[in-house]
Design an enzyme around this catalytic site. Structure first.
Site, PDB file in Angstrom:
ATOM      1  CG  HIS A  97      -1.953  -1.028   1.759  1.00 14.93           C
ATOM      2  ND1 HIS A  97      -3.189  -1.456   0.377  1.00 14.93           N
ATOM      3  CD2 HIS A  97      -2.105  -1.546   2.156  1.00 14.93           C
ATOM      4  CE1 HIS A  97      -3.297  -3.035   0.953  1.00 14.93           C
ATOM      5  NE2 HIS A  97      -2.741  -2.891   1.908  1.00 14.93           N
ATOM      6  CB  THR A 209      -5.092   2.802   5.309  1.00  9.93           C
ATOM      7  OG1 THR A 209      -4.858   3.011   6.864  1.00  9.93           O
ATOM      8  CG2 THR A 209      -4.016   3.311   5.406  1.00  9.93           C
TER       9      THR A 209
END
Ligand SMILES: [Zn+2]
Length: 258
Positions: A97, A209
């Site tokens: 990510h 996130t």
């Protein structure tokens, strides 16, 4: 009948082979072991995070989400974050990510007499927060936790300009996705990524996130630091976009400390 059986058997074998080949091709790399999977594009993009898992419901239902467009900040008490960052061996993680640097124990910040330990820092492109509706090329997040488990994040905007030497060192050590690169003979100090002027905005928000947990103390420097065009491009080649879109402010106040 015999012929028919034979061809049926052949077809079945062929189908099985195709199915196996497809499975091998589409199965994501080992890092997907952390479930459920989420991302910044396709079916797992940020607008879908809340639907991917019950654990991610805050991403959809939360009212104090991050990032936000920082504007109309209210002048508050003077800047008083005490930074006590120590050198640490360089440990670079490419977690699928973002690029993250893990920090050894013993580096802290103190905000309003509350002490938080630095856990890691990582990068987003473009910036997640906006300041007066303006995004930066990148944003650095330094993630801290206090003894009660509450999180405080320091945000630094990265604009295009001069090369940043510490980021150059980090970029050289980026491993493949899912890998960690420990460079024990190279000490770094993240103090070198803070701007000179310590004025900052603060507000209460969330992780940007999944699981988008709230109660995160956000502290974002007014002054940006610079990274070179080549450094931005090098990151973008690995993660073209790893930024959650802006979230509604929902009546929250942003304070300015200088
Ligand atoms: Zn972040």
């Amino acid at each position: 009948m015999n012929l028919l059986n034979k061809s049926y058997f052949k077809n079945a074998l062929l189908l099985l082979a195709i199915a196996l080949a497809t499975l091998i091709v589409i199965t994501p790399p080992v890092l997907a072991a952390t479930s459920p999977h989420w991302g910044y594009g396709g079916a797992e993009n940020p607008t879908q995070w809340g639907k991917l898992s019950d654990d991610f419901l805050q991403c959809e239902l939360g009212r104090d989400q991050s990032p936000i467009d920082i504007k109309k900040a209210v002048e508050d008490s003077p800047a008083k974050i005490k930074f006590d960052y120590k050198p640490t061996p360089l440990i670079v993680v490419n977690n699928g990510h973002t690029i993250q640097v893990n920090y050894s124990q013993g580096s802290t910040i103190t905000i309003n007499d509350e002490k938080y330990s630095l856990l890691q820092f990582h990068f987003h492109t473009p910036s997640e927060h906006n300041i007066n509706s303006k995004a930066s090329a990148m944003e650095l997040h330094l993630v801290h936790r206090n003894e009660a488990g509450q999180l405080a994040v320091i945000g630094v905007m990265l604009n295009e300009g001069n090369l940043n030497p510490l980021i150059a060192d980090i970029w050289k050590q980026i491993p493949d996705i899912g890998q960690t690169n420990t460079v024990s003979d190279r000490l770094i100090n993240v103090t070198n990524l803070l701007p000179k002027n310590k004025a900052y905005f603060s507000y209460s928000g969330s992780l940007t996130t999944p699981p988008c947990s709230e109660g995160v103390s956000w502290n974002i420097f007014v002054e940006p630091i610079t990274v070179s065009k080549e450094q931005i491009e090098a990151f973008s080649r690995i993660y073209q976009v790893d930024a959650r879109p802006l979230q509604p402010i929902n009546g929250r106040t942003v304070q300015l400390h200088r």
